[in-house]
Design an enzyme around this catalytic site. Structure first.
Site, PDB file in Angstrom:
ATOM      1  CB  ALA A  65      -0.791  -0.009   1.159  1.00 14.08           C
ATOM      2  N   GLY A 108       0.481  -5.265   0.595  1.00 12.64           N
ATOM      3  CA  GLY A 108      -0.406  -5.394  -0.341  1.00 12.64           C
ATOM      4  C   GLY A 108       0.275  -5.883  -1.640  1.00 12.64           C
ATOM      5  CD  GLU A 111      -2.274  -7.891   2.334  1.00 17.89           C
ATOM      6  OE1 GLU A 111      -2.101  -6.881   2.013  1.00 17.89           O
ATOM      7  OE2 GLU A 111      -2.650  -8.350   3.324  1.00 17.89           O
ATOM      8  CD  GLU A 131       1.480  -5.740   5.521  1.00 12.41           C
ATOM      9  OE1 GLU A 131       2.331  -6.811   5.888  1.00 12.41           O
ATOM     10  OE2 GLU A 131       0.511  -5.944   4.571  1.00 12.41           O
TER      11      GLU A 131
END
Ligand code: CO8
Length: 257
Positions: A65, A108, A111, A131
């Site tokens: 992200a 992310g 992911e 994270e």
């Protein structure tokens, strides 16, 4: 449609989306995710496309992200916008999606790769869920899809330490489907996608749906669902053609009927 953070191409029946924010290592900004979703919508709607390849750059598939964009957000901002719900578009794509991962696939980015159906990694690829090192935790499937893919031991190791896993380990633990030399990544991913795109469309879509159901249903229900989908393919002309072609020792000519 013109995009600023992704590059979209078609290669025969294969749609290619290349994440393209090189200065931020393809960090997943709101704009990038909006554009990615638009490209996925377009490929889903395009009957000429049978499979999709998602890739990044040589240095980064995606570094997660966009931390710069995320840092000022408040709890209320996240709740109001259901932050990252939009990312789930990729997981809902019905056509097979092949991730071609080179360099970093972090947070992310890892992911996103986990939402794809076949993950082909360059030998340079590095996967991680860092994270926790930001005072956060995975929020787009990193505790759920990763645990289903590689089990508790490796997921806890990755999620609680933020340790990066190289391509060889990623293949060993079942996080990726194949590892290839970096120079062969795109040719391999496009060849795999072309092969999938050349299948009878119904069998590819239903086979993908059936495998994904394995992660959401008890075994007996999954087996029953699989059997019904298998039965349903006998209603297609392509199944007749595929079996006839085998018996006649020729290549099948699927017509998506
Ligand atoms: N966001 C924003 N910018 C980034 C990001 C990122 N995730 N990653 C890299 N960049 C930027 C850097 O800030 C830098 O920009 P600048 O040149 O302007 O300073 C540029 O990209 C190049 O990065 P580096 O100089 O750091 O490059 P290095 O080769 O030294 O290091 C790394 C590469 C190891 C990948 C390093 O950049 C890094 O650690 N990046 C952050 C990785 C990370 O922590 N990712 C997880 C983010 S959080 C997340 O993904 C949560 C998702 C789920 C949310 C769901 C909520 C519900």
């Amino acid at each position: 449609m013109s995009y600023e953070t992704i590059i979209v191409e078609t290669h025969g029946a294969v749609g290619l989306v290349r994440l393209d924010r090189p200065k931020a290592l393809n960090a997943l900004s709101r704009q990038l995710v909006t554009e990615l979703n638009a490209a996925l919508d377009a490929f889903e709607a395009d009957a000429a496309i049978g499979a999709i390849v998602l890739t990044g750059s040589e240095k980064a598939f995606a570094a997660g992200a966009d931390i710069r964009e995320m840092q000022p957000l408040s709890y209320v901002d996240l709740i109001e916008n259901d932050f990252v719900a939009a990312w789930e578009r990729l997981a809902a794509v019905r056509k097979p999606v092949i991730a071609a991962v080179s360099g970093f696939a972090l947070g992310g980015g890892c992911e996103l790769a986990l939402m794809c159906d076949i993950v082909i990694a360059a030998d340079s690829a590095k996967f991680g869920q860092p994270e926790v090192t930001l005072g956060l935790m995975p929020g787009a499937g990193g505790t759920q899809r990763l645990a289903r893919a590689v089990g508790k031991a490796k997921t806890m190791d990755m999620v609680l330490t933020g340790r990066l896993v190289d391509a060889a380990e990623a293949e060993r633990i079942g996080l990726v489907s194949r590892v290839v030399p970096a120079a062969e990544l795109m040719d391999t991913a496009l060849a795999v996608a072309a092969k999938v795109a050349g299948l009878a469309r119904s069998s590819a879509l239903l086979a993908k749906e059936a495998v994904n159901r394995a992660f959401e249903t008890p075994l007996a229900e999954g087996i029953r669902g699989e059997r019904r989908l298998f039965h349903s393919l006998f209603a297609t002309e392509d199944a007749r053609e595929g079996m006839a072609a085998f018996l006649e020792k020729r290549a099948p000519a699927f017509r998506n009927r």
